[in-house]
Design a protein around this motif. Structure first.
Motif, mmCIF file in Angstrom:
data_model
loop_
_atom_site.group_PDB
_atom_site.id
_atom_site.type_symbol
_atom_site.label_atom_id
_atom_site.label_comp_id
_atom_site.label_asym_id
_atom_site.label_seq_id
_atom_site.Cartn_x
_atom_site.Cartn_y
_atom_site.Cartn_z
ATOM 1 N N ARG A 93 0.839 -1.192 0.000
ATOM 2 C CA ARG A 93 0.000 0.000 0.000
ATOM 3 C C ARG A 93 0.879 1.250 0.000
ATOM 4 O O ARG A 93 1.883 1.316 0.719
ATOM 5 C CB ARG A 93 -0.904 -0.014 1.234
ATOM 6 N N ASP A 116 0.986 5.543 0.251
ATOM 7 C CA ASP A 116 0.311 6.786 0.631
ATOM 8 C C ASP A 116 0.760 7.870 -0.351
ATOM 9 O O ASP A 116 1.845 8.450 -0.218
ATOM 10 C CB ASP A 116 0.675 7.151 2.071
ATOM 11 N N PHE A 117 -0.071 8.152 -1.343
ATOM 12 C CA PHE A 117 0.298 9.107 -2.395
ATOM 13 C C PHE A 117 -0.496 10.401 -2.278
ATOM 14 O O PHE A 117 -0.707 11.093 -3.287
ATOM 15 C CB PHE A 117 0.082 8.490 -3.783
ATOM 16 N N ARG A 118 -0.928 10.781 -1.089
ATOM 17 C CA ARG A 118 -1.674 12.028 -0.946
ATOM 18 C C ARG A 118 -0.805 13.240 -1.256
ATOM 19 O O ARG A 118 -1.245 14.188 -1.917
ATOM 20 C CB ARG A 118 -2.241 12.123 0.473
ATOM 21 N N GLU A 119 0.429 13.216 -0.792
ATOM 22 C CA GLU A 119 1.329 14.323 -1.098
ATOM 23 C C GLU A 119 1.689 14.344 -2.575
ATOM 24 O O GLU A 119 1.866 15.415 -3.172
ATOM 25 C CB GLU A 119 2.600 14.187 -0.254
ATOM 26 N N ILE A 148 -0.276 13.495 -5.073
ATOM 27 C CA ILE A 148 -1.392 14.070 -5.836
ATOM 28 C C ILE A 148 -1.353 15.596 -5.764
ATOM 29 O O ILE A 148 -1.636 16.289 -6.758
ATOM 30 C CB ILE A 148 -2.725 13.521 -5.298
ATOM 31 N N LYS A 149 -0.981 16.138 -4.623
ATOM 32 C CA LYS A 149 -0.872 17.592 -4.509
ATOM 33 C C LYS A 149 0.198 18.139 -5.444
ATOM 34 O O LYS A 149 0.019 19.185 -6.079
ATOM 35 C CB LYS A 149 -0.570 17.981 -3.067
ATOM 36 N N ARG A 159 -7.252 17.702 -13.206
ATOM 37 C CA ARG A 159 -7.732 16.751 -12.217
ATOM 38 C C ARG A 159 -6.923 15.458 -12.326
ATOM 39 O O ARG A 159 -6.633 14.972 -13.432
ATOM 40 C CB ARG A 159 -9.220 16.461 -12.416
ATOM 41 N N GLU A 183 -6.322 11.389 -11.153
ATOM 42 C CA GLU A 183 -6.889 10.126 -10.651
ATOM 43 C C GLU A 183 -5.794 9.070 -10.651
ATOM 44 O O GLU A 183 -5.147 8.845 -11.688
ATOM 45 C CB GLU A 183 -8.070 9.671 -11.508
#
Length: 430
Positions: free
Chosen positions: A176, A178-181, A183-184, A193, A195
């Motif tokens: 798994r 964590d790609f939240r940073e 995407i920003k 946008r 995805e």
């Protein structure tokens, strides 16, 4: 069109001019032959209103033709998306779409079905083509951003929506992520946008495509749609060497083609006795060493004589096993192996063909060379004859007139043969 070489101008294809069936990029991926195209529907029957549309790298979806557009294979259409619209190519129409949807378990009567808006005009195609031209440069930057953030993932491909309002990033990862940073960073850099979509290693190979070890295009990118699990037992049943470098495909997993002939091997092995069963004979206990599945032969060796193998058939092996269960003695395996003894003669054949390998070489001209050689040989023979005559005449002239007279010895030879005495040598005393 669907690939770079099939770009259109005023709605007509140029480049390879094959209307999207050229084989570059994603034109021939997962295509279905429309064998019902020459048949007409019975009277009173309406054509099936669902249409199959394909996007980049073989991604397919099914849409409802609510506007009753006259669509054929190869048409570029604008389809409904979650936000905006997408551009794709029609790959299948008619009753075969019903069969495909049934096989993929897609309900026909659903309220949430997507629709086809219209046939794409030149403006739609230009926007779509310009968006696709940005994908390669974006992929290089996206991979660099993932490396800078120390994320254990690989971005394999990017796909823009037809109206260039959204970009889908396909990636593979073991665990798994964590790609939240990430995407920003993507949203700030690419201004669209974003995805993120995780795919497996087999799906990645299917999207990207490639050439397998057989020399042909990958099965997963051309026609294979369902990915079944492949185990090493398939290689063992087919008596293949368990070499991971040869058994692994482009995706790093076991090749899907190991399952193609597995059923035929399993059917052939039903008539074979188990290889772990030992044969008891009066000469000794024999252990199975090798099997030939399609010829029906088995090789056994006695314990302690592992270098001497004896070939018997499966029927003979079953007879010996049945005799061992009834405690009836069996003399040896040689009695059974003598029936299969054949004289093997090695016959060498011309595998290239009956023609010679030098049949395309330019023919030589040996006639002129032979005439020159003959002329030279004649000249040499004449010169040799003249020299022999001259030498014989010289010998005759040097011969003495009186044959009884003795020839004088050569004085030089006498001088050479005489030994010089040293000057300081003392006289010999008698």
């Amino acid at each position: 069109m669907a690939c770079a070489s099939c770009s259109t101008k005023d709605g007509s294809p140029k480049g390879c001019k094959n209307n999207g069936t050229c084989g570059t990029d994603s034109c021939n991926k997962l295509t279905v032959f429309d064998w019902l195209s020459n048949m007409s529907l019975p009277n009173g029957e309406k054509p099936f209103e669902w249409v199959e549309v394909r996007y980049k790298n073989g991604r397919k979806q099914y849409y409802k033709n609510t506007e009753n557009l006259t669509l054929s294979i190869g048409d570029i259409v604008a389809t409904q998306a979650q936000a905006g619209h997408d551009i794709g190519m029609v790959t299948l129409t008619g009753e075969l779409v019903r069969i495909q949807m049934k096989r993929k378990k897609i309900p026909v009567s659903s309220n949430e079905s997507l629709k086809i808006y219209r046939k794409a005009n030149q403006k739609d195609i230009d926007i779509w083509q310009s968006a696709r031209d940005k994908e390669e440069a974006m992929k290089v930057k996206a991979r660099q951003f993932a490396i800078d953030l120390n994320l254990q993932m690989k971005i394999s491909d990017i796909e823009f929506q037809g109206d260039a309002s959204k970009a889908t990033f396909y990636y593979t990862a073991e665990d798994r992520v964590d790609f939240r940073e990430l995407i920003k960073v993507f949203a700030r850099e690419f201004r669209t946008r974003i995805e993120m979509k995780q795919v497996g290693f087999r799906q990645e190979a299917a999207r990207l495509g490639g050439i397998g070890s057989c020399g042909r295009e990958l099965c997963c990118s051309t026609w294979l749609t369902d990915f079944r699990s492949v185990s090493t037992a398939a290689a063992r049943y087919q008596q293949l060497s368990l070499n991971p470098q040869k058994l692994a495909g482009q995706c790093g997993k076991l090749k899907c083609c190991l399952n193609y002939e597995l059923d035929s091997y399993l059917d052939a092995l039903k008539g074979f006795p188990k290889t772990d069963v030992k044969l008891k004979t009066e000469k000794g206990i024999a252990v199975c060493q090798k099997t030939d599945i399609f010829k029906g032969y088995m090789w056994y060796a006695y314990e302690g004589e592992w270098m001497n193998w004896h070939k018997i058939t499966t029927e003979q092996a079953r007879d010996i096993i049945a005799a061992n269960k009834q405690n009836t003695p069996v003399a040896s395996l040689e009695e059974y192996a003598l029936d299969l003894a054949e004289e093997t003669k090695v016959e060498f054949e011309n595998v290239v063909g009956q023609d010679s390998l030098t049949r395309f070489d330019s023919p030589k001209r040996p006639k002129k060379r032979r005439t020159n050689r003959r002329k030279g040989q004649q000249k040499n023979t004449k010169k040799a004859a003249n020299t022999n005559n001259n030498t014989s005449q010289k010998k005759d002239s040097k011969a003495p007139a009186n044959p009884n007279a003795k020839a004088k010895p050569n004085q030089n030879k006498r001088r050479r043969n005489t030994k010089r005495k040293p000057q300081n040598a003392k006289p010999n005393k008698k």
